[in-house]
Motif scaffolding. Sequence first.
Motif, PDB file in Angstrom:
ATOM      1  N   LYS A   1       0.818  -1.210   0.000  1.00  0.00           N
ATOM      2  CA  LYS A   1       0.000   0.000   0.000  1.00  0.00           C
ATOM      3  C   LYS A   1       0.855   1.265   0.000  1.00  0.00           C
ATOM      4  N   SER A   2       2.171   1.121   0.005  1.00  0.00           N
ATOM      5  CA  SER A   2       3.089   2.252   0.023  1.00  0.00           C
ATOM      6  C   SER A   2       3.638   2.499  -1.374  1.00  0.00           C
ATOM      7  N   ALA A   3       4.143   3.705  -1.593  1.00  0.00           N
ATOM      8  CA  ALA A   3       4.692   4.032  -2.908  1.00  0.00           C
ATOM      9  C   ALA A   3       5.743   5.128  -2.767  1.00  0.00           C
ATOM     10  N   ILE A   4       6.551   5.259  -3.809  1.00  0.00           N
ATOM     11  CA  ILE A   4       7.620   6.255  -3.852  1.00  0.00           C
ATOM     12  C   ILE A   4       7.362   7.181  -5.034  1.00  0.00           C
ATOM     13  N   GLN A   5       7.561   8.466  -4.792  1.00  0.00           N
ATOM     14  CA  GLN A   5       7.450   9.449  -5.868  1.00  0.00           C
ATOM     15  C   GLN A   5       8.788  10.167  -5.979  1.00  0.00           C
ATOM     16  N   PHE A   6       9.364  10.169  -7.168  1.00  0.00           N
ATOM     17  CA  PHE A   6      10.656  10.789  -7.404  1.00  0.00           C
ATOM     18  C   PHE A   6      10.497  12.098  -8.163  1.00  0.00           C
ATOM     19  N   SER A   7      11.520  12.918  -8.072  1.00  0.00           N
ATOM     20  CA  SER A   7      11.611  14.107  -8.915  1.00  0.00           C
ATOM     21  C   SER A   7      11.721  13.644 -10.359  1.00  0.00           C
ATOM     22  N   PRO A   8      11.141  14.391 -11.294  1.00  0.00           N
ATOM     23  CA  PRO A   8      11.253  13.975 -12.698  1.00  0.00           C
ATOM     24  C   PRO A   8      12.695  13.971 -13.210  1.00  0.00           C
ATOM     25  N   ASN A   9      13.603  14.627 -12.509  1.00  0.00           N
ATOM     26  CA  ASN A   9      14.999  14.709 -12.938  1.00  0.00           C
ATOM     27  C   ASN A   9      15.849  13.539 -12.461  1.00  0.00           C
ATOM     28  N   MET A  10      15.277  12.636 -11.653  1.00  0.00           N
ATOM     29  CA  MET A  10      16.042  11.522 -11.089  1.00  0.00           C
ATOM     30  C   MET A  10      16.300  10.466 -12.157  1.00  0.00           C
ATOM     31  N   ASP A  11      17.540   9.960 -12.183  1.00  0.00           N
ATOM     32  CA  ASP A  11      17.883   8.961 -13.200  1.00  0.00           C
ATOM     33  C   ASP A  11      17.233   7.615 -12.887  1.00  0.00           C
ATOM     34  N   GLU A  12      16.967   6.869 -13.938  1.00  0.00           N
ATOM     35  CA  GLU A  12      16.218   5.608 -13.859  1.00  0.00           C
ATOM     36  C   GLU A  12      16.918   4.564 -12.982  1.00  0.00           C
ATOM     37  N   GLY A  13      18.240   4.475 -13.070  1.00  0.00           N
ATOM     38  CA  GLY A  13      18.980   3.484 -12.288  1.00  0.00           C
ATOM     39  C   GLY A  13      18.821   3.696 -10.785  1.00  0.00           C
ATOM     40  N   THR A  14      18.923   4.935 -10.356  1.00  0.00           N
ATOM     41  CA  THR A  14      18.762   5.243  -8.929  1.00  0.00           C
ATOM     42  C   THR A  14      17.327   4.990  -8.489  1.00  0.00           C
ATOM     43  N   ARG A  15      16.375   5.339  -9.336  1.00  0.00           N
ATOM     44  CA  ARG A  15      14.957   5.085  -9.024  1.00  0.00           C
ATOM     45  C   ARG A  15      14.732   3.596  -8.758  1.00  0.00           C
ATOM     46  N   GLU A  16      15.228   2.755  -9.654  1.00  0.00           N
ATOM     47  CA  GLU A  16      15.026   1.312  -9.523  1.00  0.00           C
ATOM     48  C   GLU A  16      15.714   0.766  -8.278  1.00  0.00           C
ATOM     49  N   ALA A  17      16.925   1.249  -7.999  1.00  0.00           N
ATOM     50  CA  ALA A  17      17.660   0.766  -6.827  1.00  0.00           C
ATOM     51  C   ALA A  17      16.934   1.138  -5.532  1.00  0.00           C
TER      52      ALA A  17
END
Length: 161
Positions: free
Chosen positions: A39-55
């Motif tokens: 039920k939890s989720a993460i929201q990133f800045s649109p400028n964040m790179d995909e690799g860091t998002r996935e990690a």
Amino acid sequence: MFADDTLLFGRTTIQEAQVFKSILHTYEHWSGHLVSVQKSAIQFSPNMDEGTREAISEILGMPEIISHGTYLGPPTTIGASKKAIFNSIIDRVKAKVVDWKPRLLSKAGKEVFINIGGGQEDTKKAMHWASWDKLCKAKSVGGLCFRDLRTFNQALLSKQV
């Protein structure tokens, strides 16, 4: 506090994600409640790179979402049009107070009523009960002690960090 009513903000680094994971485990340990990662989720800045998002998503075991929608009224992501977002909140408050009768309100209630423009609809001519300068004066000198937002903003901007 309920965990489902909580937003956590932090830097988008692997180290920060590990700290968040530790905080969540500490919360679970001391509260006896389990955090539902489904039920939890993460929201990133649109400028964040995909690799860091996935990690980070993998470390926390939570999916990424584009937007949380709203939280306690306003949207969690505020773009360039801040005026439109906050005008909708003002419009909702005005819609609720338009039917209030000032004579039925306490003194504090009357102050709020005056502050939002007397509850008048935009189509009617609003009654001006007192000048803004008088309303901003201290109560001891006959004012209502409202903040002069321009002066207050200047004070905040000049504050040392």
